[in-house]
Motif scaffolding. Structure first.
Motif, PDB file in Angstrom:
ATOM      1  N   MET A 180     -58.020 -75.908  33.036  1.00 23.03           N
ATOM      2  CA  MET A 180     -57.125 -74.851  33.496  1.00 23.03           C
ATOM      3  C   MET A 180     -57.592 -74.253  34.819  1.00 23.03           C
ATOM      4  O   MET A 180     -56.826 -74.165  35.783  1.00 23.03           O
ATOM      5  CB  MET A 180     -57.025 -73.750  32.434  1.00 23.03           C
ATOM      6  N   MET A 181     -58.846 -73.834  34.860  1.00 22.65           N
ATOM      7  CA  MET A 181     -59.351 -73.152  36.052  1.00 22.65           C
ATOM      8  C   MET A 181     -59.345 -74.062  37.276  1.00 22.65           C
ATOM      9  O   MET A 181     -58.928 -73.655  38.368  1.00 22.65           O
ATOM     10  CB  MET A 181     -60.782 -72.646  35.809  1.00 22.65           C
ATOM     11  N   ASP A 182     -59.803 -75.285  37.097  1.00 18.35           N
ATOM     12  CA  ASP A 182     -59.965 -76.191  38.226  1.00 18.35           C
ATOM     13  C   ASP A 182     -58.746 -77.076  38.468  1.00 18.35           C
ATOM     14  O   ASP A 182     -58.169 -77.070  39.556  1.00 18.35           O
ATOM     15  CB  ASP A 182     -61.219 -77.048  38.032  1.00 18.35           C
ATOM     16  N   VAL A 183     -58.357 -77.837  37.465  1.00 16.27           N
ATOM     17  CA  VAL A 183     -57.279 -78.807  37.672  1.00 16.27           C
ATOM     18  C   VAL A 183     -55.928 -78.113  37.843  1.00 16.27           C
ATOM     19  O   VAL A 183     -55.235 -78.308  38.846  1.00 16.27           O
ATOM     20  CB  VAL A 183     -57.228 -79.823  36.513  1.00 16.27           C
ATOM     21  N   GLU A 184     -55.548 -77.286  36.881  1.00 10.12           N
ATOM     22  CA  GLU A 184     -54.259 -76.605  36.971  1.00 10.12           C
ATOM     23  C   GLU A 184     -54.236 -75.618  38.131  1.00 10.12           C
ATOM     24  O   GLU A 184     -53.234 -75.483  38.835  1.00 10.12           O
ATOM     25  CB  GLU A 184     -53.947 -75.901  35.660  1.00 10.12           C
ATOM     26  N   GLY A 185     -55.334 -74.904  38.332  1.00  8.76           N
ATOM     27  CA  GLY A 185     -55.398 -73.947  39.425  1.00  8.76           C
ATOM     28  C   GLY A 185     -55.216 -74.596  40.776  1.00  8.76           C
ATOM     29  O   GLY A 185     -54.453 -74.125  41.624  1.00  8.76           O
ATOM     30  N   ALA A 186     -55.909 -75.715  40.987  1.00 14.12           N
ATOM     31  CA  ALA A 186     -55.809 -76.420  42.264  1.00 14.12           C
ATOM     32  C   ALA A 186     -54.413 -76.982  42.473  1.00 14.12           C
ATOM     33  O   ALA A 186     -53.832 -76.860  43.559  1.00 14.12           O
ATOM     34  CB  ALA A 186     -56.849 -77.536  42.328  1.00 14.12           C
ATOM     35  N   ARG A 187     -53.846 -77.582  41.434  1.00 15.35           N
ATOM     36  CA  ARG A 187     -52.515 -78.171  41.581  1.00 15.35           C
ATOM     37  C   ARG A 187     -51.457 -77.110  41.841  1.00 15.35           C
ATOM     38  O   ARG A 187     -50.522 -77.328  42.611  1.00 15.35           O
ATOM     39  CB  ARG A 187     -52.180 -79.004  40.347  1.00 15.35           C
ATOM     40  N   ARG A 201     -64.498 -84.576  26.518  1.00 18.24           N
ATOM     41  CA  ARG A 201     -63.543 -83.683  25.867  1.00 18.24           C
ATOM     42  C   ARG A 201     -62.143 -84.275  25.905  1.00 18.24           C
ATOM     43  O   ARG A 201     -61.806 -85.042  26.815  1.00 18.24           O
ATOM     44  CB  ARG A 201     -63.522 -82.320  26.569  1.00 18.24           C
ATOM     45  N   ALA A 202     -61.327 -83.876  24.950  1.00 15.92           N
ATOM     46  CA  ALA A 202     -59.924 -84.271  24.966  1.00 15.92           C
ATOM     47  C   ALA A 202     -59.185 -83.381  25.952  1.00 15.92           C
ATOM     48  O   ALA A 202     -59.460 -82.181  26.065  1.00 15.92           O
ATOM     49  CB  ALA A 202     -59.319 -84.120  23.573  1.00 15.92           C
ATOM     50  N   TRP A 203     -58.248 -83.965  26.684  1.00 13.70           N
ATOM     51  CA  TRP A 203     -57.437 -83.185  27.610  1.00 13.70           C
ATOM     52  C   TRP A 203     -56.527 -82.242  26.814  1.00 13.70           C
ATOM     53  O   TRP A 203     -55.915 -82.664  25.828  1.00 13.70           O
ATOM     54  CB  TRP A 203     -56.600 -84.095  28.504  1.00 13.70           C
ATOM     55  N   PRO A 204     -56.448 -80.967  27.189  1.00 10.26           N
ATOM     56  CA  PRO A 204     -55.640 -80.003  26.426  1.00 10.26           C
ATOM     57  C   PRO A 204     -54.167 -80.410  26.368  1.00 10.26           C
ATOM     58  O   PRO A 204     -53.585 -80.816  27.375  1.00 10.26           O
ATOM     59  CB  PRO A 204     -55.815 -78.696  27.212  1.00 10.26           C
ATOM     60  N   SER A 205     -53.604 -80.302  25.181  1.00 14.89           N
ATOM     61  CA  SER A 205     -52.186 -80.623  25.029  1.00 14.89           C
ATOM     62  C   SER A 205     -51.355 -79.603  25.790  1.00 14.89           C
ATOM     63  O   SER A 205     -51.716 -78.428  25.901  1.00 14.89           O
ATOM     64  CB  SER A 205     -51.790 -80.606  23.553  1.00 14.89           C
ATOM     65  N   GLY A 206     -50.264 -80.059  26.339  1.00 17.92           N
ATOM     66  CA  GLY A 206     -49.380 -79.164  27.078  1.00 17.92           C
ATOM     67  C   GLY A 206     -49.657 -79.102  28.564  1.00 17.92           C
ATOM     68  O   GLY A 206     -48.873 -78.527  29.316  1.00 17.92           O
ATOM     69  N   LEU A 207     -50.773 -79.677  29.001  1.00 17.83           N
ATOM     70  CA  LEU A 207     -51.104 -79.699  30.418  1.00 17.83           C
ATOM     71  C   LEU A 207     -50.936 -81.112  30.960  1.00 17.83           C
ATOM     72  O   LEU A 207     -51.262 -82.092  30.284  1.00 17.83           O
ATOM     73  CB  LEU A 207     -52.549 -79.236  30.658  1.00 17.83           C
ATOM     74  N   GLN A 208     -50.438 -81.204  32.181  1.00 17.61           N
ATOM     75  CA  GLN A 208     -50.295 -82.513  32.819  1.00 17.61           C
ATOM     76  C   GLN A 208     -51.663 -83.078  33.158  1.00 17.61           C
ATOM     77  O   GLN A 208     -52.495 -82.388  33.744  1.00 17.61           O
ATOM     78  CB  GLN A 208     -49.451 -82.383  34.093  1.00 17.61           C
ATOM     79  N   ARG A 209     -51.901 -84.314  32.789  1.00 18.12           N
ATOM     80  CA  ARG A 209     -53.205 -84.927  33.042  1.00 18.12           C
ATOM     81  C   ARG A 209     -53.457 -85.041  34.544  1.00 18.12           C
ATOM     82  O   ARG A 209     -52.525 -85.231  35.332  1.00 18.12           O
ATOM     83  CB  ARG A 209     -53.290 -86.313  32.407  1.00 18.12           C
ATOM     84  N   PRO A 210     -54.730 -84.955  34.961  1.00 16.95           N
ATOM     85  CA  PRO A 210     -55.055 -85.088  36.379  1.00 16.95           C
ATOM     86  C   PRO A 210     -54.878 -86.519  36.867  1.00 16.95           C
ATOM     87  O   PRO A 210     -54.851 -87.465  36.067  1.00 16.95           O
ATOM     88  CB  PRO A 210     -56.522 -84.669  36.437  1.00 16.95           C
ATOM     89  N   THR A 211     -54.770 -86.672  38.166  1.00 16.60           N
ATOM     90  CA  THR A 211     -54.655 -88.013  38.744  1.00 16.60           C
ATOM     91  C   THR A 211     -55.870 -88.866  38.415  1.00 16.60           C
ATOM     92  O   THR A 211     -55.760 -90.064  38.156  1.00 16.60           O
ATOM     93  CB  THR A 211     -54.499 -87.911  40.273  1.00 16.60           C
ATOM     94  N   LEU A 212     -57.035 -88.235  38.399  1.00 17.29           N
ATOM     95  CA  LEU A 212     -58.268 -88.987  38.157  1.00 17.29           C
ATOM     96  C   LEU A 212     -59.213 -88.168  37.291  1.00 17.29           C
ATOM     97  O   LEU A 212     -59.399 -86.968  37.511  1.00 17.29           O
ATOM     98  CB  LEU A 212     -58.948 -89.323  39.487  1.00 17.29           C
TER      99      LEU A 212
END
Length: 230
Positions: A180-187, A201-212
């Motif tokens: 949330m802080m890094d990936v979602e914040g930056a996007r 860790r598993a990627w949180p449900s409901g969030l779009q996965r990062p490009t990499l």
């Protein structure tokens, strides 16, 4: 085209929990050495911390202020003659140890490798110091939440990094460990994002996965960045 990289620090370049634990021990060691007659429980600051957190919702981004305010109230609570001197000494002891970090094995080689091709800026909600940690020479700028007046994922801190670099967000890749802080914040700020997932860790449900997503920075280089983000 990616022209710069913004790096999270804590839990991206080094594990933060050991650093904070050492810093806490150093802080209370200072108190015991300089105030030997003071009787206290170093683990009893919970109520003070909650009190400060609740009283200053508009300053929660500033971890230095919150810690120093807790120390000030501790000094007043224990009737110390000069609370400000107590705060200055105890926090200085904390801060020295806070910046004695243990880098992940891949961190320093990766910084050296990437700094040869990209401008680097740190973007952190914490209060680590690039100079004290010994990595300032690789970075063009350092932006903390206390500098920006806002913490990730707020766009304000990413805007401050883009301004320090003098380039638009679309030319910046942000690298961090927090979905949330890094990936979602930056996007949300218009930047590219790379998730460093060191603990599988598993990627949180409901969030779009990062490009990499990478388990470490060991394999990250200019060619990888160009292949995925350009």
């Amino acid at each position: 085209m990616i022209r710069a990289i913004s790096f999270d620090l804590d839990d991206t370049l080094w594990p933060v929990r050991p650093a904070i634990m050492r810093a806490e021990h150093a802080q209370w060691r200072y108190v015991r050495e300089h105030y030997p007659k003071l009787v206290f429980d170093e683990y009893g600051l919970g109520p003070l911390r909650r009190e400060v957190w609740d009283e200053f919702p508009d300053r929660r981004y500033d971890l230095t202020f919150l810690r120093q305010e807790c120390l000030r109230r501790f000094a007043v609570q224990h009737d110390l003659d000069c609370p400000e001197s107590f705060v200055a000494g105890a926090y200085a002891a904390f801060n020295v140890a806070r910046n004695q970090v243990w880098f992940y094995p891949d961190a320093l080689p990766s910084l050296a490798r990437l700094a040869a091709d990209f401008r680097l800026v740190s973007v952190s909600n914490g209060n680590a110091c690039l100079q004290r940690t010994g990595i300032a020479d690789w970075f063009s700028a350092s932006i903390s939440a206390s500098d920006a007046g806002a913490a990730k994922p707020d766009r304000v801190i990413f805007d401050a990094a883009a301004e320090a670099l003098g380039m638009p967000h679309e030319h910046i890749l942000h690298i961090g460990d927090d979905p949330m802080m890094d990936v979602e914040g930056a996007r949300a700020a218009g930047q590219h994002a790379l998730w460093v997932n060191r603990t599988a860790r598993a990627w949180p449900s409901g969030l779009q996965r990062p490009t990499l997503e990478l388990a470490s920075l060991a394999a990250l280089n200019t060619a990888v960045i160009q292949r995925h983000f350009e």
